[in-house]
Design an enzyme around this catalytic site. Structure first.
Site, mmCIF file in Angstrom:
data_model
loop_
_atom_site.group_PDB
_atom_site.id
_atom_site.type_symbol
_atom_site.label_atom_id
_atom_site.label_comp_id
_atom_site.label_asym_id
_atom_site.label_seq_id
_atom_site.Cartn_x
_atom_site.Cartn_y
_atom_site.Cartn_z
ATOM 1 C CE1 TYR A 63 -2.110 0.476 0.080
ATOM 2 C CE2 TYR A 63 -2.583 -0.590 2.177
ATOM 3 C CZ TYR A 63 -1.686 -0.008 1.305
ATOM 4 O OH TYR A 63 -0.355 0.074 1.650
ATOM 5 C CB SER A 103 11.499 15.614 -3.159
ATOM 6 O OG SER A 103 12.000 15.566 -1.833
#
Length: 331
Positions: free
Chosen positions: A132, A36
């Protein structure tokens, strides 16, 4: 409450952790393949597709937010959608059971409904048009089947529309950038409606669910911020926000699709991903309008209006100087 976010290093997860980080009642844990940018201290490198990672890393969690997904429309091989989106769900559920975790918020997508539907709500029949959407629907089916034997779990499925906001590099940003540049080519008449959601509201909805949905069972929510804008409305808003005239030229749909196919061929020959494709032209011209009555009747009050979300994004990206180059690539 220890909240474990799977796939939290990206756009939505970063904003969610930023919203929750100062709440003393929450302890945050992020599992992701990538470190992150903003929350390395709570991030653990792990793969949602690996059962041993999930079994170990979900230990001690009270609630799981499953964000990890293959989501771009140019992922290859196509099997990657199913390995992550479906296989990741299976690994997560098994790990949750092993660790005694019974609370899950899963980010699915309105793509399960398909294109050009008539404002579908949560009861509409699924009709995904791409891998997707198909993989997200299959992941939901895995979850619904699981719930038949785990009725005491507290599960929420969120089907958001396209999410935009500061630092996002997806279709909405690309559209706003093209409009603001003054080199915008409108394919079609511009009257097709686009359901969108501002990231600040989406993560606030997750916080609302964590604090207010306490009963067992599985609920599904579409998430869309209203009102829906059409393409002409967006051009007008960009003009007002940036205080500049935006010339726009309208091209017929058939010509736009022909250009998209040409870019497909060029991308294939060059073995490169291009920003223009037939799929993206089709999505641009489609009416993508979805019903969010259930979410808005749940007691949740979005902290931002659609106009505020769009203006905040435009000002951050195109008005104020950036202090860093951190961006999140999505669709």
């Amino acid at each position: 409450m220890k909240i474990t976010i799977i796939g939290g290093s990206g756009f939505i997860g970063t904003r969610l952790m930023n919203l929750l980080k100062d709440e003393s009642k929450y302890t945050l844990h992020n599992i992701d393949l990538r470190q992150s940018h903003f929350f390395p201290e709570v991030t653990q490198i792990g793969d949602v597709r690996k059962q041993e990672d999930m079994d170990t890393m979900l230990a001690g969690a009270d609630a799981v937010v499953l964000l990890a997904a293959q989501h771009r429309d140019d992922v290859r091989p196509l099997s990657a959608y199913y390995e992550t989106n479906v296989g990741g769900m299976e690994c997560t559920l098994r790990a949750m059971e092993k660790n005694g975790v019974k609370r899950l918020i899963f980010f699915s997508s309105v793509s399960v409904y398909g294109l050009n539907k008539n404002n579908p709500n949560e009861t509409a029949a699924p009709d995904p048009f791409n891998d997707y959407g198909k993989s997200k629907w299959q992941a939901e089916q895995v979850l619904f089947e699981w719930m038949k034997e785990h009725a005491d779990w507290n599960v929420t499925v969120i089907r958001p529309t396209v999410i935009f906001g500061e630092r996002n590099r997806g279709n909405v940003y690309n559209l706003l950038r093209q409009i603001s540049s003054g080199r915008f080519l409108m394919v079609g008449n511009g009257k097709n409606l686009k359901s969108m959601a501002y990231v600040g509201n989406v993560v606030a909805f997750v916080k609302f669910l964590l604090e207010n949905k306490t009963s067992s069972g599985c609920e599904v929510f579409n998430y869309i911020d209203k009102p829906d804008y059409n393409m002409n409305d967006l051009v007008t808003l960009v003009e007002q926000s940036l205080n500049k005239h935006i010339p726009s030229t309208h091209f017929p749909y058939w010509l736009g699709m022909a250009g998209g196919y040409c870019f497909d061929a060029i991308a294939w020959l060059m073995r490169r991903k291009l920003t223009v494709s037939s799929v993206r032209v089709k999505k641009f011209c489609a009416t993508t309008q979805f019903d969010s009555t259930k979410a808005m009747n749940s007691g949740f009050l979005p902290p931002y209006t659609m106009e505020e979300g769009l203006r905040r994004t435009l000002e951050f990206e195109f008005v104020h100087p950036r202090e860093d180059d951190i961006e999140f690539v999505t669709e």
